[in-house]
Design an enzyme around this catalytic site. Structure first.
Site, PDB file in Angstrom:
ATOM      1  N   ASN A   1       7.110  -6.184  -5.761  1.00 51.73           N
ATOM      2  CA  ASN A   1       7.954  -5.011  -5.549  1.00 51.73           C
ATOM      3  C   ASN A   1       9.444  -5.290  -5.715  1.00 51.73           C
ATOM      4  O   ASN A   1       9.907  -6.419  -5.537  1.00 51.73           O
ATOM      5  CB  ASN A   1       7.751  -4.472  -4.115  1.00 51.73           C
ATOM      6  CG  ASN A   1       6.384  -3.872  -3.896  1.00 51.73           C
ATOM      7  OD1 ASN A   1       6.016  -2.902  -4.540  1.00 51.73           O
ATOM      8  ND2 ASN A   1       5.625  -4.445  -2.978  1.00 51.73           N
TER       9      ASN A   1
ATOM     10  N   ASP B   1      -3.221   2.941   4.413  1.00 48.03           N
ATOM     11  CA  ASP B   1      -1.880   3.394   4.039  1.00 48.03           C
ATOM     12  C   ASP B   1      -1.383   2.575   2.850  1.00 48.03           C
ATOM     13  O   ASP B   1      -0.261   2.081   2.844  1.00 48.03           O
ATOM     14  CB  ASP B   1      -0.928   3.243   5.230  1.00 48.03           C
ATOM     15  CG  ASP B   1       0.380   3.995   5.012  1.00 48.03           C
ATOM     16  OD1 ASP B   1       0.441   4.832   4.098  1.00 48.03           O
ATOM     17  OD2 ASP B   1       1.344   3.725   5.755  1.00 48.03           O
TER      18      ASP B   1
ATOM     19  N   ASP C   1      -5.141  -8.602  -0.128  1.00 45.65           N
ATOM     20  CA  ASP C   1      -5.536  -7.269  -0.571  1.00 45.65           C
ATOM     21  C   ASP C   1      -6.431  -6.633   0.492  1.00 45.65           C
ATOM     22  O   ASP C   1      -7.291  -7.302   1.077  1.00 45.65           O
ATOM     23  CB  ASP C   1      -6.289  -7.375  -1.903  1.00 45.65           C
ATOM     24  CG  ASP C   1      -6.894  -6.059  -2.341  1.00 45.65           C
ATOM     25  OD1 ASP C   1      -6.162  -5.234  -2.905  1.00 45.65           O
ATOM     26  OD2 ASP C   1      -8.103  -5.856  -2.084  1.00 45.65           O
TER      27      ASP C   1
END
Length: 538
Positions: free
Chosen positions: A257, A381, A363
């Site tokens: 990210n 989420d 994961d």
């Protein structure tokens, strides 16, 4: 009559007689192509997501550029096999790549602004495609000319052509392999996307400079290229992805990210995507956030004993949901799974995630597959903008979740792309969950695009919510839970399933994103109509 003598070719520079230099040129060209491709994904992700759709656009446009470069390079080598032209193209590609982290962000902003006024559908697709065409096609077209040009200088005779071309291909492939792994696992996490572009640009620059310096020509090309590269070295790393924002608390990158932390006197925010806004919020006072975390707190109240509930959060983020549950329900235990370890580090550093809250870097689905423990509440989420992991949206995944719930356990899913269309991604997710659980209820979070889905095989989930809500001592939470109870809507399935074999979550998500963006663009189009360009800038 005497035959006219054939024109004499200029002798090749001595350095080109060293095949190892030619092989290394091929090696570093292949390495740089892959590094730029991965860098392109990181440059585009904060604005257009890192979905498979965006990856397809990146790969497709780069392959077009390479193919055109191969064709042009071959014809150019036959027509005018001057090595100065090849290494000049390498210098241009090096400078262009060095400028990408700086100029590319302005190009993205400009293209997005233009499309705001001209495109009604497929905004993300068009924006990502045009950005790739403008920013990445030309330098990779130039690098695509390297292989056919080098063949001209490495093949001494037809008897050796096969082995020589094969060796060139091997060096290109090995370079591509290294160029695939180094950015992802070393340079981007360590020094970021901008410096990664500069590293591989610098390698190409050195290859070109070695040629021109050793051949004692092209001094102007070499000097200008080196100067422009140095300018880019100072300009590119100084500009963040959200270059229009000032005073950020933190800005950085991880393997997965782009990360941005900002603060105001009352809250701390985490954003992992410039275009799609905030992913996590921490209210410094400890009060309710006013966001979907609050609504999701109905899940423990749907169990037999909310004060002793064991909660698992798949997609932990900064831990807001876990902390709220621990704050408002005495005795609960919470743990989380978060694939991005750097987000967990930020959670401890800026969001006051308690050290006793266990966070596993993994994961979510792989964690469940390896875990034997059962929970009272499992929150899913892990859906962020369009990048919904297909492996966590299938019927097989939700069956796995169900296996890890206690008898009266509840799964709560945060679906963050609410749409009025029943054919959107949320409809498919809800249908898929209905295939696994007997009782499904949804509630929309006002003033957001979030929808919370609660699923359980317990027929007492609503009566438990009512009973446990009445026993709450915290008045704001009790009032909110009363409202949630009244707004819960039972879900009726239409029988559409997402499976491990077929889960077109990104195409479905793209449709919803397109609708959401169009709603937002109404504001910008109105501003342009009233004030022109100045209205958009404001």
């Amino acid at each position: 009559m005497k035959n006219k003598a054939a024109p004499q070719k200029n002798p090749l520079p001595r350095i080109l007689k060293n095949k190892w230099y030619l092989y290394m040129t091929e090696f570093f060209a292949g390495m740089s192509v892959m590094a730029v491709e991965l860098g392109a994904s990181r440059l585009l992700a904060p604005y257009f997501s890192s979905s498979q759709i965006v990856w397809t656009i990146i790969i497709g446009t780069i392959m077009i550029a390479m193919a055109l470069g191969n064709i042009y390079g071959g014809r150019s080598a036959d027509k005018n096999p001057d090595p100065d032209r090849l290494y000049g193209r390498i210098l241009i590609a090096a400078v262009w790549i060095a400028a990408v982290p700086f100029a590319g962000k302005f190009v993205i902003a400009g293209i997005s602004g233009l499309l705001v006024l001209t495109v009604n559908t497929g905004f993300l697709v068009w924006a990502a495609f045009l950005t790739c065409m403008v920013v990445f096609v030309y330098p990779l077209f130039l690098l695509g000319t390297v292989t056919p040009s080098l063949v001209k200088y490495t093949v001494d005779s037809l008897d050796e052509s096969g082995s020589t071309v094969g060796t060139l291909g091997a060096f290109n492939t090995i370079g591509s392999i290294i160029g695939t792994f180094v950015p992802t696992f070393i340079s981007i996490p360590a020094v970021g996307t901008a410096v990664t572009f500069l590293i591989f640009s610098g390698i190409l620059l050195i290859i070109g400079l070695i040629y021109f310096i050793s051949s004692k020509r092209g001094a102007v090309k070499a000097s200008v290229s080196a100067t422009l590269f140095i300018v880019c070295c100072f300009a590119s790393p100084s500009m963040g992805f959200a270059f229009w924002e000032k005073g950020l608390t933190y800005e950085g990158e991880s393997v997965y990210n782009y990360l941005q932390v900002s603060e105001d006197p009352n809250r701390t925010y985490l954003s992992t995507n410039v275009l799609f806004g905030v992913q996590s919020v921490y209210v410094k006072s400890g009060e309710l956030t006013g966001m979907y975390y609050d609504y999701a707190m109905a899940a423990p109240l749907m169990t037999d004993s909310p004060d002793t509930a064991d909660i698992l959060v798949l997609g932990m983020g900064t831990g807001t949901y876990a902390k709220q549950c621990m704050t408002y329900f005495n005795g609960v235990t919470a743990e989380g799974v978060e694939i991005d370890e750097k987000i967990t580090d930020l959670a401890h550093r800026y969001f006051e995630l308690p050290e006793e809250v266990k966070v596993t870097t993994y994961d979510g689905r792989a964690f469940l597959a390896a875990c034997d423990k059962k929970y009272d509440v499992i929150m899913v989420d892990a859906y962020q903008d369009i990048t919904i992991p297909f492996q966590m949206s299938s019927v097989e995944f939700f069956r796995l979740v169900k296996e890890h719930l206690n008898e009266s356990g509840v799964m709560v899913v945060n679906m963050n792309m609410r749409s009025e269309s029943s054919d959107g991604i949320n409809g498919y997710l809800s249908d898929t969950i209905s295939e696994v659980f007997g009782n499904i209820y949804t509630v929309d979070v006002p003033y957001t695009t979030n929808r919370e889905l609660f699923a359980s095989d317990s027929g007492d989930m609503l009566s438990s919510l009512s009973r446990n809500t009445e026993a709450l001592e915290n008045a704001p939470l009790r009032e909110l839970m009363d409202r949630v109870h009244k707004e819960l809507v039972p879900y009726t399935s239409k029988g559409r399933l997402l499976t491990d074999d077929k889960a077109p979550v990104e195409l479905l998500g793209m449709q919803v994103i397109d609708d959401l963006i169009q709603d937002e663009l109404v504001y910008y189009k109105k501003a342009f109509a009233e004030k022109g360009i100045s209205g958009l800038i404001e």
